[in-house]
Design an enzyme around this catalytic site. Structure first.
Site, mmCIF file in Angstrom:
data_model
loop_
_atom_site.group_PDB
_atom_site.id
_atom_site.type_symbol
_atom_site.label_atom_id
_atom_site.label_comp_id
_atom_site.label_asym_id
_atom_site.label_seq_id
_atom_site.Cartn_x
_atom_site.Cartn_y
_atom_site.Cartn_z
ATOM 1 N N ARG A 105 0.845 -1.194 0.000
ATOM 2 C CA ARG A 105 0.000 0.000 0.000
ATOM 3 C C ARG A 105 0.880 1.243 0.000
ATOM 4 O O ARG A 105 1.735 1.409 0.876
ATOM 5 C CB ARG A 105 -0.893 -0.026 1.248
ATOM 6 C CG ARG A 105 -1.890 1.112 1.317
ATOM 7 C CD ARG A 105 -3.019 0.744 2.239
ATOM 8 N NE ARG A 105 -3.702 -0.442 1.730
ATOM 9 C CZ ARG A 105 -4.658 -0.424 0.794
ATOM 10 N NH1 ARG A 105 -5.063 0.712 0.296
ATOM 11 N NH2 ARG A 105 -5.210 -1.536 0.379
ATOM 12 N N ASP A 201 -1.706 -12.149 13.118
ATOM 13 C CA ASP A 201 -1.085 -11.906 11.813
ATOM 14 C C ASP A 201 -0.698 -13.247 11.198
ATOM 15 O O ASP A 201 0.225 -13.920 11.671
ATOM 16 C CB ASP A 201 0.147 -11.012 11.975
ATOM 17 C CG ASP A 201 0.679 -10.569 10.626
ATOM 18 O OD1 ASP A 201 1.037 -11.444 9.810
ATOM 19 O OD2 ASP A 201 0.713 -9.359 10.366
HETATM 20 N N1 URA Z 1 -3.908 -9.846 8.132
HETATM 21 C C1 URA Z 1 -3.666 -10.782 9.082
HETATM 22 O O1 URA Z 1 -2.702 -11.535 8.978
HETATM 23 N N2 URA Z 1 -4.519 -10.869 10.127
HETATM 24 C C2 URA Z 1 -5.598 -10.079 10.260
HETATM 25 O O2 URA Z 1 -6.345 -10.225 11.230
HETATM 26 C C3 URA Z 1 -5.814 -9.105 9.261
HETATM 27 C C4 URA Z 1 -4.963 -9.018 8.218
#
Ligand code: URA
Length: 210
Positions: A105, A201
Protein backbone atom coordinates in the site's frame (compact mmCIF):
# COMPACT_ATOMS: atom_id res chain seq x y z
CA UNK A 1 -24.92 -10.56 -9.95
CA UNK A 2 -25.08 -13.11 -7.14
CA UNK A 3 -22.38 -12.84 -4.46
CA UNK A 4 -21.44 -16.32 -3.31
CA UNK A 5 -19.80 -17.13 0.01
CA UNK A 6 -19.21 -20.82 0.76
CA UNK A 7 -18.73 -21.29 4.51
CA UNK A 8 -16.92 -24.58 5.02
CA UNK A 9 -18.38 -26.08 8.17
CA UNK A 10 -16.74 -29.51 7.97
CA UNK A 11 -15.79 -30.55 11.54
CA UNK A 12 -12.17 -31.28 10.61
CA UNK A 13 -11.81 -27.81 9.10
CA UNK A 14 -13.41 -26.12 12.11
CA UNK A 15 -11.30 -28.13 14.57
CA UNK A 16 -8.02 -27.25 12.87
CA UNK A 17 -8.99 -23.60 12.57
CA UNK A 18 -9.73 -23.48 16.30
CA UNK A 19 -6.25 -24.85 17.06
CA UNK A 20 -4.73 -22.22 14.77
CA UNK A 21 -6.60 -19.40 16.48
CA UNK A 22 -5.17 -20.20 19.93
CA UNK A 23 -2.46 -17.72 20.83
CA UNK A 24 -0.24 -20.38 22.40
CA UNK A 25 -0.11 -22.51 19.23
CA UNK A 26 3.55 -22.67 18.20
CA UNK A 27 4.88 -21.66 14.78
CA UNK A 28 5.61 -25.32 14.06
CA UNK A 29 2.06 -26.40 14.88
CA UNK A 30 0.53 -23.41 13.09
CA UNK A 31 2.46 -24.27 9.95
CA UNK A 32 1.45 -27.93 10.12
CA UNK A 33 -2.18 -26.96 10.68
CA UNK A 34 -2.28 -24.50 7.78
CA UNK A 35 -0.89 -27.24 5.57
CA UNK A 36 -3.51 -29.78 6.68
CA UNK A 37 -6.30 -27.22 6.45
CA UNK A 38 -5.22 -26.15 2.96
CA UNK A 39 -5.51 -29.72 1.72
CA UNK A 40 -9.04 -29.92 3.14
CA UNK A 41 -9.95 -26.56 1.58
CA UNK A 42 -8.59 -27.72 -1.79
CA UNK A 43 -11.01 -30.64 -1.55
CA UNK A 44 -13.96 -28.24 -1.05
CA UNK A 45 -12.88 -25.70 -3.66
CA UNK A 46 -12.47 -28.31 -6.39
CA UNK A 47 -15.81 -29.97 -5.64
CA UNK A 48 -17.49 -28.66 -8.83
CA UNK A 49 -14.43 -28.73 -11.03
CA UNK A 50 -15.09 -30.23 -14.45
CA UNK A 51 -13.90 -33.78 -15.05
CA UNK A 52 -13.47 -35.60 -18.32
CA UNK A 53 -13.66 -39.25 -19.18
CA UNK A 54 -10.68 -41.36 -20.17
CA UNK A 55 -10.38 -45.03 -20.91
CA UNK A 56 -8.24 -47.03 -18.46
CA UNK A 57 -7.43 -50.67 -17.83
CA UNK A 58 -8.14 -52.05 -14.36
CA UNK A 59 -6.53 -55.44 -13.59
CA UNK A 60 -9.83 -56.99 -14.75
CA UNK A 61 -11.17 -54.96 -17.68
CA UNK A 62 -11.35 -51.69 -19.57
CA UNK A 63 -13.47 -48.89 -18.13
CA UNK A 64 -14.36 -45.24 -18.68
CA UNK A 65 -13.14 -43.20 -15.68
CA UNK A 66 -13.21 -39.56 -14.56
CA UNK A 67 -10.12 -37.35 -14.23
CA UNK A 68 -9.53 -33.64 -13.66
CA UNK A 69 -6.84 -31.75 -15.52
CA UNK A 70 -4.74 -30.47 -12.61
CA UNK A 71 -2.52 -28.46 -14.96
CA UNK A 72 -5.50 -26.23 -15.74
CA UNK A 73 -5.60 -25.06 -12.12
CA UNK A 74 -3.55 -22.06 -11.00
CA UNK A 75 -2.92 -21.49 -7.30
CA UNK A 76 -2.42 -17.72 -7.14
CA UNK A 77 -0.75 -16.77 -3.86
CA UNK A 78 -1.08 -13.22 -2.56
CA UNK A 79 2.34 -12.61 -0.98
CA UNK A 80 3.40 -13.36 1.52
CA UNK A 81 0.86 -15.19 3.69
CA UNK A 82 -0.81 -16.84 0.68
CA UNK A 83 2.33 -18.97 0.29
CA UNK A 84 1.31 -20.78 3.47
CA UNK A 85 -1.50 -22.45 1.51
CA UNK A 86 0.69 -23.80 -1.27
CA UNK A 87 2.20 -27.00 0.17
CA UNK A 88 -1.12 -28.33 1.43
CA UNK A 89 -3.01 -27.50 -1.76
CA UNK A 90 -0.25 -28.94 -3.95
CA UNK A 91 -0.32 -32.16 -1.93
CA UNK A 92 -3.81 -32.85 -3.34
CA UNK A 93 -3.51 -31.01 -6.70
CA UNK A 94 0.13 -31.79 -7.58
CA UNK A 95 -0.23 -30.78 -11.22
CA UNK A 96 -1.44 -27.26 -10.42
CA UNK A 97 0.51 -24.28 -11.66
CA UNK A 98 1.47 -21.56 -9.17
CA UNK A 99 1.26 -17.80 -9.65
CA UNK A 100 2.26 -15.00 -7.28
CA UNK A 101 0.91 -11.49 -6.70
CA UNK A 102 2.83 -9.00 -4.56
CA UNK A 103 1.19 -5.73 -3.55
CA UNK A 104 2.00 -3.03 -1.02
CA UNK A 105 0.00 0.00 0.00
CA UNK A 106 1.42 3.40 -1.01
CA UNK A 107 1.37 5.26 2.33
CA UNK A 108 0.62 8.59 0.62
CA UNK A 109 -2.19 7.54 -1.71
CA UNK A 110 -3.25 4.35 0.17
CA UNK A 111 -3.54 2.75 -3.26
CA UNK A 112 -2.21 -0.81 -3.70
CA UNK A 113 1.03 -0.84 -5.73
CA UNK A 114 2.18 -3.99 -7.51
CA UNK A 115 5.77 -5.08 -6.86
CA UNK A 116 5.55 -8.62 -8.24
CA UNK A 117 3.24 -10.41 -10.63
CA UNK A 118 3.84 -13.74 -12.31
CA UNK A 119 1.17 -16.07 -13.69
CA UNK A 120 1.46 -19.05 -16.01
CA UNK A 121 0.77 -18.39 -19.70
CA UNK A 122 -2.42 -19.48 -21.51
CA UNK A 123 -4.59 -18.19 -18.66
CA UNK A 124 -7.72 -18.29 -20.86
CA UNK A 125 -7.85 -22.05 -20.35
CA UNK A 126 -7.08 -22.03 -16.62
CA UNK A 127 -9.13 -21.90 -13.41
CA UNK A 128 -7.55 -19.69 -10.75
CA UNK A 129 -7.75 -20.29 -6.99
CA UNK A 130 -6.62 -17.07 -5.29
CA UNK A 131 -5.06 -17.67 -1.86
CA UNK A 132 -4.82 -15.28 1.08
CA UNK A 133 -5.40 -16.51 4.64
CA UNK A 134 -7.09 -13.33 5.91
CA UNK A 135 -9.77 -11.39 3.99
CA UNK A 136 -9.57 -8.38 6.31
CA UNK A 137 -10.15 -4.95 4.70
CA UNK A 138 -10.58 -6.74 1.37
CA UNK A 139 -8.51 -4.09 -0.42
CA UNK A 140 -5.47 -6.18 -1.34
CA UNK A 141 -7.59 -9.19 -2.26
CA UNK A 142 -9.77 -7.04 -4.53
CA UNK A 143 -6.70 -5.42 -6.13
CA UNK A 144 -5.03 -8.81 -6.66
CA UNK A 145 -8.14 -10.27 -8.28
CA UNK A 146 -8.52 -7.19 -10.51
CA UNK A 147 -4.93 -7.70 -11.70
CA UNK A 148 -5.47 -11.44 -12.27
CA UNK A 149 -8.62 -10.68 -14.27
CA UNK A 150 -6.46 -8.73 -16.74
CA UNK A 151 -5.01 -12.14 -17.73
CA UNK A 152 -8.56 -13.30 -18.57
CA UNK A 153 -8.57 -16.70 -16.83
CA UNK A 154 -11.46 -19.10 -17.44
CA UNK A 155 -12.64 -18.75 -13.82
CA UNK A 156 -11.55 -17.32 -10.45
CA UNK A 157 -12.41 -18.26 -6.88
CA UNK A 158 -10.98 -16.81 -3.67
CA UNK A 159 -10.00 -18.89 -0.63
CA UNK A 160 -9.14 -17.69 2.87
CA UNK A 161 -9.00 -19.07 6.42
CA UNK A 162 -10.91 -16.25 8.08
CA UNK A 163 -12.85 -13.27 6.75
CA UNK A 164 -15.12 -10.58 8.19
CA UNK A 165 -18.25 -8.77 6.95
CA UNK A 166 -16.32 -5.59 6.01
CA UNK A 167 -13.81 -7.50 3.88
CA UNK A 168 -16.48 -9.56 2.17
CA UNK A 169 -18.43 -6.42 1.28
CA UNK A 170 -15.42 -4.57 -0.13
CA UNK A 171 -14.36 -7.63 -2.08
CA UNK A 172 -17.78 -8.44 -3.51
CA UNK A 173 -18.57 -4.78 -4.29
CA UNK A 174 -15.69 -5.00 -6.77
CA UNK A 175 -15.92 -8.69 -7.71
CA UNK A 176 -19.48 -9.97 -7.28
CA UNK A 177 -18.64 -12.71 -9.78
CA UNK A 178 -15.87 -14.28 -7.66
CA UNK A 179 -17.04 -16.88 -5.10
CA UNK A 180 -15.35 -16.81 -1.69
CA UNK A 181 -14.58 -20.04 0.19
CA UNK A 182 -13.96 -19.59 3.91
CA UNK A 183 -14.26 -21.65 7.09
CA UNK A 184 -15.19 -18.57 9.15
CA UNK A 185 -16.86 -15.15 8.93
CA UNK A 186 -15.63 -13.43 12.08
CA UNK A 187 -17.20 -10.49 13.89
CA UNK A 188 -15.42 -7.35 12.61
CA UNK A 189 -12.17 -5.49 11.92
CA UNK A 190 -10.36 -3.59 14.64
CA UNK A 191 -8.90 -0.09 14.16
CA UNK A 192 -5.60 -1.60 12.94
CA UNK A 193 -7.26 -3.67 10.25
CA UNK A 194 -7.03 -6.97 12.15
CA UNK A 195 -9.92 -9.41 12.21
CA UNK A 196 -11.65 -10.02 15.57
CA UNK A 197 -11.51 -12.57 17.06
CA UNK A 198 -9.29 -13.74 14.18
CA UNK A 199 -5.99 -15.51 14.61
CA UNK A 200 -3.53 -12.62 14.61
CA UNK A 201 -1.08 -11.91 11.81
CA UNK A 202 -1.22 -14.97 9.59
CA UNK A 203 2.08 -14.22 7.84
CA UNK A 204 3.94 -13.76 11.13
CA UNK A 205 2.43 -16.93 12.55
CA UNK A 206 3.24 -19.03 9.46
CA UNK A 207 6.77 -17.74 9.05
CA UNK A 208 7.62 -17.14 12.74
CA UNK A 209 8.53 -13.50 12.19
CA UNK A 210 7.13 -12.17 15.44
N1 URA B 1 -3.91 -9.85 8.13
C1 URA B 1 -3.67 -10.78 9.08
O1 URA B 1 -2.70 -11.53 8.98
N2 URA B 1 -4.52 -10.87 10.13
C2 URA B 1 -5.60 -10.08 10.26
O2 URA B 1 -6.34 -10.23 11.23
C3 URA B 1 -5.81 -9.11 9.26
C4 URA B 1 -4.96 -9.02 8.22
Amino acid sequence: MRRTVHVITHPLVQHKLTLMRRKDTSTKSFRELVQELSALLAYEVTRDMPTHTIEIETPLETMQAQVIDGKKIVLASILRAGNGFLDGMLSVIPGARVGHVGLYRNPATLEPVEYYFKMPHDMAERDVIVLDPMLATGNSAAAAVARIKQCKPRSIVFVCLVCCPEGLKTFHDQHPDVPVFTPAIDRCLNEHGYILPGLGDAGDRIFGTK
